[in-house]
Design a protein around this motif. Structure first.
Motif, PDB file in Angstrom:
ATOM      1  N   PHE A 135       2.899   1.612  -3.241  1.00 24.56           N
ATOM      2  CA  PHE A 135       2.111   2.154  -4.349  1.00 24.56           C
ATOM      3  C   PHE A 135       1.889   3.651  -4.175  1.00 24.56           C
ATOM      4  O   PHE A 135       1.988   4.404  -5.152  1.00 24.56           O
ATOM      5  CB  PHE A 135       0.762   1.439  -4.473  1.00 24.56           C
ATOM      6  CG  PHE A 135       0.808   0.195  -5.308  1.00 24.56           C
ATOM      7  CD1 PHE A 135       1.113   0.252  -6.661  1.00 24.56           C
ATOM      8  CD2 PHE A 135       0.539  -1.032  -4.745  1.00 24.56           C
ATOM      9  CE1 PHE A 135       1.151  -0.888  -7.441  1.00 24.56           C
ATOM     10  CE2 PHE A 135       0.576  -2.190  -5.513  1.00 24.56           C
ATOM     11  CZ  PHE A 135       0.877  -2.118  -6.864  1.00 24.56           C
ATOM     12  N   HIS A 148      -3.107  -1.325  -7.067  1.00 24.16           N
ATOM     13  CA  HIS A 148      -3.219  -0.735  -5.729  1.00 24.16           C
ATOM     14  C   HIS A 148      -4.606  -0.996  -5.150  1.00 24.16           C
ATOM     15  O   HIS A 148      -4.748  -1.303  -3.963  1.00 24.16           O
ATOM     16  CB  HIS A 148      -2.921   0.760  -5.778  1.00 24.16           C
ATOM     17  CG  HIS A 148      -2.694   1.358  -4.425  1.00 24.16           C
ATOM     18  ND1 HIS A 148      -2.384   2.675  -4.248  1.00 24.16           N
ATOM     19  CD2 HIS A 148      -2.737   0.831  -3.174  1.00 24.16           C
ATOM     20  CE1 HIS A 148      -2.247   2.928  -2.956  1.00 24.16           C
ATOM     21  NE2 HIS A 148      -2.466   1.828  -2.284  1.00 24.16           N
ATOM     22  N   ASP A 155       0.840  -1.203   0.000  1.00 28.59           N
ATOM     23  CA  ASP A 155       0.000   0.000   0.000  1.00 28.59           C
ATOM     24  C   ASP A 155       0.871   1.248   0.000  1.00 28.59           C
ATOM     25  O   ASP A 155       0.738   2.119  -0.866  1.00 28.59           O
ATOM     26  CB  ASP A 155      -0.933  -0.024   1.210  1.00 28.59           C
ATOM     27  CG  ASP A 155      -1.784   1.227   1.343  1.00 28.59           C
ATOM     28  OD1 ASP A 155      -2.027   1.917   0.328  1.00 28.59           O
ATOM     29  OD2 ASP A 155      -2.221   1.510   2.471  1.00 28.59           O
TER      30      ASP A 155
END
Length: 130
Positions: A16, A69, A13
């Motif tokens: 990205f 993502h 996370d």
């Protein structure tokens, strides 16, 4: 979920967010510096190609980075994600939920301006180096 998987999803996370945000900033500003102009032309061209060509199959404005993502975020239990990555970033960073159409329009205008500037400095610059 096991602990390692949760750690990986958190790492992915943030990875990205950092990489995609950096690419967005580079797409907006990379044309400015002589050393990055050719790279910028490639990245902005690939961005538009993704939006348009891949968009034929996946929907206008498709970005594989956003898609990947979103998959990570969904695995983390996040739901209600907007269609636009820029909308997501604005909301994540500032907490503001701006109208999606406005964000999409501004994104397209700014990206198109960056493309025009990249073409200008790469092909039509007044001071050509010999």
């Amino acid at each position: 979920m096991v602990f390692e998987e949760i750690r990986f999803l958190i790492f992915a996370d943030y990875g990205f967010v950092i990489f995609h945000s950096g690419l967005i900033l580079f797409n907006l500003l990379g044309w400015y510096w002589r050393a990055t102009r050719v790279w910028h032309l490639w990245t902005i061209s690939l961005t538009f190609a993704s939006w348009i060509v891949l968009g034929i199959w996946y929907g206008w404005g498709y970005c594989p980075l956003t898609d990947w993502h979103w998959q990570v975020l969904e695995e983390r239990g996040v739901s209600g994600l907007p269609n636009s990555y820029i909308s997501y970033l604005i909301q994540r960073v500032t907490g503001l939920g701006l109208p999606g159409n406005w964000v999409d329009t501004m994104t397209l205008i700014l990206a198109f301006c960056a493309l025009v500037m990249s073409l200008k400095v790469n092909f039509f610059s007044a001071k050509k180096q010999t």
